[in-house]
Motif scaffolding. Structure first.
Motif, PDB file in Angstrom:
ATOM      1  N   GLY A   9       0.326   5.438  -0.413  1.00  0.00           N
ATOM      2  CA  GLY A   9      -0.608   6.541  -0.613  1.00  0.00           C
ATOM      3  C   GLY A   9      -2.025   6.013  -0.746  1.00  0.00           C
ATOM      4  O   GLY A   9      -2.535   5.364   0.153  1.00  0.00           O
ATOM      5  N   SER A  10      -2.639   6.235  -1.888  1.00  0.00           N
ATOM      6  CA  SER A  10      -4.008   5.757  -2.112  1.00  0.00           C
ATOM      7  C   SER A  10      -4.048   4.547  -3.039  1.00  0.00           C
ATOM      8  O   SER A  10      -5.104   4.146  -3.500  1.00  0.00           O
ATOM      9  CB  SER A  10      -4.861   6.886  -2.704  1.00  0.00           C
ATOM     10  N   LYS A  11      -2.912   3.940  -3.319  1.00  0.00           N
ATOM     11  CA  LYS A  11      -2.840   2.779  -4.209  1.00  0.00           C
ATOM     12  C   LYS A  11      -2.503   1.521  -3.409  1.00  0.00           C
ATOM     13  O   LYS A  11      -1.758   1.570  -2.444  1.00  0.00           O
ATOM     14  CB  LYS A  11      -1.754   2.971  -5.269  1.00  0.00           C
ATOM     15  N   THR A  31      -7.245   1.653  -6.229  1.00  0.00           N
ATOM     16  CA  THR A  31      -7.136   2.818  -5.361  1.00  0.00           C
ATOM     17  C   THR A  31      -8.037   2.577  -4.162  1.00  0.00           C
ATOM     18  O   THR A  31      -9.036   1.863  -4.263  1.00  0.00           O
ATOM     19  CB  THR A  31      -7.548   4.125  -6.075  1.00  0.00           C
ATOM     20  N   TYR A  32      -7.656   3.137  -3.032  1.00  0.00           N
ATOM     21  CA  TYR A  32      -8.468   2.942  -1.837  1.00  0.00           C
ATOM     22  C   TYR A  32      -8.485   4.205  -1.003  1.00  0.00           C
ATOM     23  O   TYR A  32      -7.618   5.079  -1.131  1.00  0.00           O
ATOM     24  CB  TYR A  32      -7.955   1.769  -1.009  1.00  0.00           C
ATOM     25  N   SER A  33      -9.503   4.284  -0.157  1.00  0.00           N
ATOM     26  CA  SER A  33      -9.570   5.354   0.833  1.00  0.00           C
ATOM     27  C   SER A  33     -10.184   4.775   2.100  1.00  0.00           C
ATOM     28  O   SER A  33     -10.946   3.810   2.046  1.00  0.00           O
ATOM     29  CB  SER A  33     -10.400   6.542   0.326  1.00  0.00           C
ATOM     30  N   THR A  75     -16.573  -0.519  -7.520  1.00  0.00           N
ATOM     31  CA  THR A  75     -16.282   0.066  -6.209  1.00  0.00           C
ATOM     32  C   THR A  75     -16.842  -0.873  -5.150  1.00  0.00           C
ATOM     33  O   THR A  75     -17.980  -1.319  -5.256  1.00  0.00           O
ATOM     34  CB  THR A  75     -16.932   1.455  -6.060  1.00  0.00           C
ATOM     35  N   ALA A  93       0.861  -1.176   0.000  1.00  0.00           N
ATOM     36  CA  ALA A  93       0.000   0.000   0.000  1.00  0.00           C
ATOM     37  C   ALA A  93       0.898   1.226   0.000  1.00  0.00           C
ATOM     38  O   ALA A  93       1.839   1.324   0.779  1.00  0.00           O
ATOM     39  CB  ALA A  93      -0.902   0.001   1.226  1.00  0.00           C
ATOM     40  N   LEU A 136     -13.575   1.095   4.454  1.00  0.00           N
ATOM     41  CA  LEU A 136     -12.557   1.014   3.419  1.00  0.00           C
ATOM     42  C   LEU A 136     -13.282   0.983   2.080  1.00  0.00           C
ATOM     43  O   LEU A 136     -14.138   0.127   1.853  1.00  0.00           O
ATOM     44  CB  LEU A 136     -11.718  -0.263   3.594  1.00  0.00           C
ATOM     45  N   THR A 137     -12.969   1.930   1.206  1.00  0.00           N
ATOM     46  CA  THR A 137     -13.564   1.974  -0.130  1.00  0.00           C
ATOM     47  C   THR A 137     -12.466   1.660  -1.132  1.00  0.00           C
ATOM     48  O   THR A 137     -11.403   2.283  -1.120  1.00  0.00           O
ATOM     49  CB  THR A 137     -14.168   3.365  -0.423  1.00  0.00           C
ATOM     50  N   VAL A 138     -12.734   0.669  -2.000  1.00  0.00           N
ATOM     51  CA  VAL A 138     -11.754   0.230  -2.983  1.00  0.00           C
ATOM     52  C   VAL A 138     -12.345   0.395  -4.379  1.00  0.00           C
ATOM     53  O   VAL A 138     -13.463  -0.043  -4.641  1.00  0.00           O
ATOM     54  CB  VAL A 138     -11.372  -1.256  -2.758  1.00  0.00           C
TER      55      VAL A 138
END
Length: 153
Positions: free
Chosen positions: A93-95, A122-124, A146, A91, A132-134
C-alpha cells in the motif's frame, strides 16, 4: 560526505546498483516503487536508491559528469570512500519497510557496528510515476522528515 551518506541511511534508502541484473530495476506496473530514484543535489552530488523487483535495494551516490575529477589520487580516494549499502524492502500500500543488510566504507564492513533497525516509512508516487515522496522519522533524532526523489530510470 560521510554525514551526507549517513543521512541517506537514516532516511532508510538511497543507492546505486552494486551489480546484478539491470532488468530487475526496470519499471514494474505491479510495484511502482521499482526503479532507480535520485534526491535533490546536495554538496554537488545526488543520493540514489534502487529498488529491484526481487525485493532488494542498494543505495549510493551519483556524481554528475560536470563534477568530473581529473586528479587520479583524488578520484580514487573518493571512489574508495563511497559506501556499499545493500538491503531488502517490502512495499505494501503506502508503507515501505527497509532493512539494511550490508554497509561498507571502502574495505571496512560497518554492518554489525551500526545495527540499523528496520525502518517503516510511508510513501507516495506521483500520477506520472516520476516523483517519489517518502515520510519517515529520522533514525537518530526521531524527527519527522520528508524526502522527494525523482525517477532516474
Amino acid at each position: 560526505m560521510l554525514s551526507f551518506v549517513l543521512m541517506l541511511v537514516c532516511v532508510g534508502f538511497a543507492f546505486t546498483s552494486c551489480g546484478g541484473d539491470d532488468d530487475d530495476d526496470e519499471l514494474d506496473s505491479s510495484n511502482p516503487i521499482v526503479g532507480t530514484w535520485m534526491t535533490e543535489k546536495q554538496a554537488g552530488a545526488y543520493g540514489t536508491v534502487t529498488f529491484r523487483k526481487n525485493g532488494t535495494l542498494s543505495m549510493g551516490v551519483y556524481i554528475p559528469e560536470e563534477m568530473k575529477i581529473d586528479n587520479k589520487f583524488i578520484r580514487e580516494s573518493i571512489e574508495k570512500s563511497m559506501p556499499i549499502i545493500e538491503g531488502t524492502y517490502t512495499a505494501d500500500g503506502s508503507k515501505i519497510n527497509v532493512s539494511i543488510t550490508k554497509y561498507c566504507l571502502g574495505e571496512i564492513d560497518l554492518t554489525e557496528y551500526l545495527k540499523i533497525p528496520t525502518q517503516t516509512s510511508t510513501y507516495s508516487i506521483s500520477k506520472d510515476n516520476k516523483k517519489l515522496t517518502v515520510k519517515f522519522n529520522e533514525f537518530y533524532s526521531g524527527y519527522a522528515e520528508t524526502r522527494v526523489y525523482t525517477r532516474m530510470k
